[in-house]
Design an enzyme around this catalytic site. Sequence first.
Site, short mmCIF file in Angstrom:
data_model
loop_
_atom_site.label_atom_id
_atom_site.label_comp_id
_atom_site.label_asym_id
_atom_site.label_seq_id
_atom_site.Cartn_x
_atom_site.Cartn_y
_atom_site.Cartn_z
N SER A 256 0.84 -1.22 0.00
CA SER A 256 0.00 0.00 0.00
C SER A 256 0.86 1.26 0.00
CB SER A 256 -0.96 0.00 1.19
OG SER A 256 -0.28 -0.22 2.40
N HIS A 286 -1.79 -8.87 1.92
CA HIS A 286 -1.47 -7.60 2.61
C HIS A 286 -2.61 -7.29 3.59
CE1 HIS A 286 0.29 -3.81 3.43
NE2 HIS A 286 -0.14 -3.11 2.39
N HIS A 332 6.01 -12.58 7.32
CA HIS A 332 6.21 -11.19 6.90
C HIS A 332 7.33 -11.10 5.87
CE1 HIS A 332 6.68 -6.82 7.15
NE2 HIS A 332 5.41 -6.85 7.57
N ARG A 341 3.42 -4.72 16.48
CA ARG A 341 2.02 -4.29 16.36
C ARG A 341 1.09 -5.41 16.86
NH1 ARG A 341 2.03 -2.97 10.07
NH2 ARG A 341 3.06 -5.01 10.17
N ASP A 387 -1.94 -8.46 11.50
CA ASP A 387 -3.27 -8.84 11.04
C ASP A 387 -3.85 -10.05 11.78
OD1 ASP A 387 -3.44 -6.82 9.04
OD2 ASP A 387 -1.98 -7.96 7.90
N1 HAX Z 1 1.52 -19.62 5.72
C1 HAX Z 1 1.89 -20.51 4.77
N2 HAX Z 1 2.95 -20.33 3.96
C2 HAX Z 1 3.69 -19.23 4.16
C3 HAX Z 1 3.39 -18.29 5.17
C4 HAX Z 1 2.24 -18.51 5.96
N3 HAX Z 1 1.84 -17.66 6.89
N4 HAX Z 1 4.31 -17.29 5.12
C5 HAX Z 1 5.16 -17.61 4.11
N5 HAX Z 1 4.78 -18.76 3.54
C6 HAX Z 1 5.37 -19.42 2.36
C7 HAX Z 1 5.23 -18.49 1.16
O1 HAX Z 1 3.95 -18.62 0.58
C8 HAX Z 1 6.37 -18.99 0.27
O2 HAX Z 1 5.94 -20.19 -0.33
P1 HAX Z 1 6.31 -20.52 -1.89
O3 HAX Z 1 7.81 -20.45 -1.95
O4 HAX Z 1 5.76 -21.89 -2.08
O5 HAX Z 1 5.67 -19.46 -2.71
C9 HAX Z 1 7.45 -19.33 1.29
O6 HAX Z 1 6.77 -19.55 2.54
C10 HAX Z 1 8.49 -18.24 1.48
O7 HAX Z 1 7.84 -17.04 1.83
P2 HAX Z 1 8.58 -15.92 2.73
O8 HAX Z 1 9.82 -15.53 2.02
O9 HAX Z 1 8.71 -16.41 4.14
O10 HAX Z 1 7.51 -14.77 2.75
P3 HAX Z 1 7.19 -13.66 1.64
O11 HAX Z 1 8.03 -12.49 1.90
O12 HAX Z 1 7.23 -14.27 0.28
O13 HAX Z 1 5.67 -13.37 1.96
C11 HAX Z 1 3.81 -12.89 3.35
C12 HAX Z 1 5.30 -12.64 3.10
C13 HAX Z 1 3.34 -11.95 4.43
C14 HAX Z 1 3.02 -12.60 2.07
C15 HAX Z 1 3.63 -14.36 3.79
O14 HAX Z 1 4.28 -14.58 5.01
C16 HAX Z 1 2.18 -14.76 3.92
O15 HAX Z 1 1.57 -15.17 2.93
N6 HAX Z 1 1.57 -14.63 5.15
C17 HAX Z 1 0.15 -14.84 5.33
C18 HAX Z 1 -0.63 -13.62 4.83
C19 HAX Z 1 -0.48 -12.46 5.78
O16 HAX Z 1 -0.59 -12.58 6.98
N7 HAX Z 1 -0.24 -11.27 5.21
C20 HAX Z 1 -0.10 -10.03 5.99
C21 HAX Z 1 1.36 -9.62 6.15
C22 HAX Z 1 1.54 -8.34 6.94
C23 HAX Z 1 0.93 -7.19 6.18
O17 HAX Z 1 1.31 -6.80 5.09
N8 HAX Z 1 -0.12 -6.67 6.73
O18 HAX Z 1 -0.90 -5.85 6.04
#
Ligand code: HAX
Length: 451
Positions: A256, A286, A332, A341, A387
């Site tokens: 964002s 996000h 994250h 947070r 979140d």
């Molecule tokens: N559950 C399952 N798998 C997860 C995970 C979770 N909570 N967090 C990471 N992974 C997976 C990723 O999907 C990725 O898998 P692939 O290689 O198969 O694609 C792998 O682990 C490596 O990811 P990463 O490097 O640890 O994390 P990223 O930087 O790629 O992604 C995310 C960060 C926040 C998107 C991720 O941790 C996620 O999907 N979390 C759940 C959604 C979430 O809570 N989002 C909010 C984040 C905070 C925010 O922005 N708030 O607004």
Amino acid sequence: MAFFRGLTAVSRLRSRMDLKSQLRELIPEQQDRLKKLKSEHGKVQLGNITVDMVLGGMRGIIGMLWETSLVDPEEGIRFRGLSIPECRKVLPTAVEGGEPLPEGLLWLLLTGKVPTKDQVDALSKELLARSTVPAHVYKVIDALPVTAHPMTQFTAGIMALQVESEFQKAYGNGLPKSKLWEPTYEDCLNLIARLPPVASYVYRRIFKDGKSIEADDSLDYAANLSHMLGFDDPRMLELMRLHVTIHADHEGGNISSHTGHLVGSALSDPYLSFASSVNGLAGPLHGLANQEALLWLKSIIQETGSDVTTDQLKDYVWKTLKSGKVVHGFGHGVLRRTDPRYLCQREFALKYLPEDPLFQLLSKLYEVVPPILTELGKVKNPWPNVDAHSGLLLNHFGLSETRYHTVLFGVSRSMGVGSQLIWDRALGLPLERPKSVTMEWLENYCKNKAA
Ligand code: HAX
């Protein structure tokens, strides 16, 4: 029979020729190509970055100036150098020993200085004075089906506010670049001020009787947001102050913030820029993660009851992962520890709602989820983020419509994106235009480098 066989042959032929079928054939081979590029050349350096970083969503590349806040992977966010616990200590509050007033954070983000209570009170009044929303904005929202997602209705409202942009007028009249920060300031403060009435209109249109509640001029920004939504419990007002403060800013690389800054770099006005931020926030990886995280908690209780055992929880987490879903509220892109947070919301819950079943469930999940995510072997941060916690707090005080929660994140984020947009224009930051390359370019580069 022969006729039907003929038909099948025709449709088979058509299916081989149409655009989507062509793509369906192409995609697997390009996916393999990308995998090969990553596994064989991921570590190849391109200047001071690697092929992995290019292919991995630019993770870790320092490429943007963002003055208002900075995230440390271990420690979390600092707003102009102040951590969340420090902000909770030094920023003015409405209640003695209570949560910070978000107007104080806005002041801090903009100036780098902690304001006095008088300065914050004056800013609350200024925002209230700027908060009149033109009638056409509500008509634009009303044109959408009431079933449209609250974030869609909220963004439509922001786009409708844009017709009053001071920046657009000033730019059209040839205001020099060095002065563009001034109409940016006007737009950002007007936008921040007008989001609570727009957001509460969306809420009351979808979930209540459709009747708006007038702002109360004795209340501060966050308390008024709660009041206009229809919640006047003093604990909910405190929650809203905390919610807006901690969601306001999280450095510049999150989706964002980055989108707002990127779009603003084309000298699109703050309304256009911030509408893009909100659209990014509406993604489930996000901001929409707060909706998904609470729905997930509720689904656990629905399936297992509130006396869930640790083993049942482990099974549920594995079931979620095996069905191809992520565990929302955990992980994250930058943080490598529990999000501060999350921690301050936990403190709030311990103070005001320690017996809440969803809070107790989340506390158990804090023990269960991280080891499982670690066991997956690929998750870089198994700890909870903001979140995981926000939805259950809102839910406790009656704001139980989960689909609405990301809108409140959006209102809050206007403070961070708006503050940085003002500084973007004040510092004359340029058009943002990173370089992209193709897989072929990368393959050739790696081949030449190896040679
Ligand atoms: N559950 C399952 N798998 C997860 C995970 C979770 N909570 N967090 C990471 N992974 C997976 C990723 O999907 C990725 O898998 P692939 O290689 O198969 O694609 C792998 O682990 C490596 O990811 P990463 O490097 O640890 O994390 P990223 O930087 O790629 O992604 C995310 C960060 C926040 C998107 C991720 O941790 C996620 O999907 N979390 C759940 C959604 C979430 O809570 N989002 C909010 C984040 C905070 C925010 O922005 N708030 O607004």
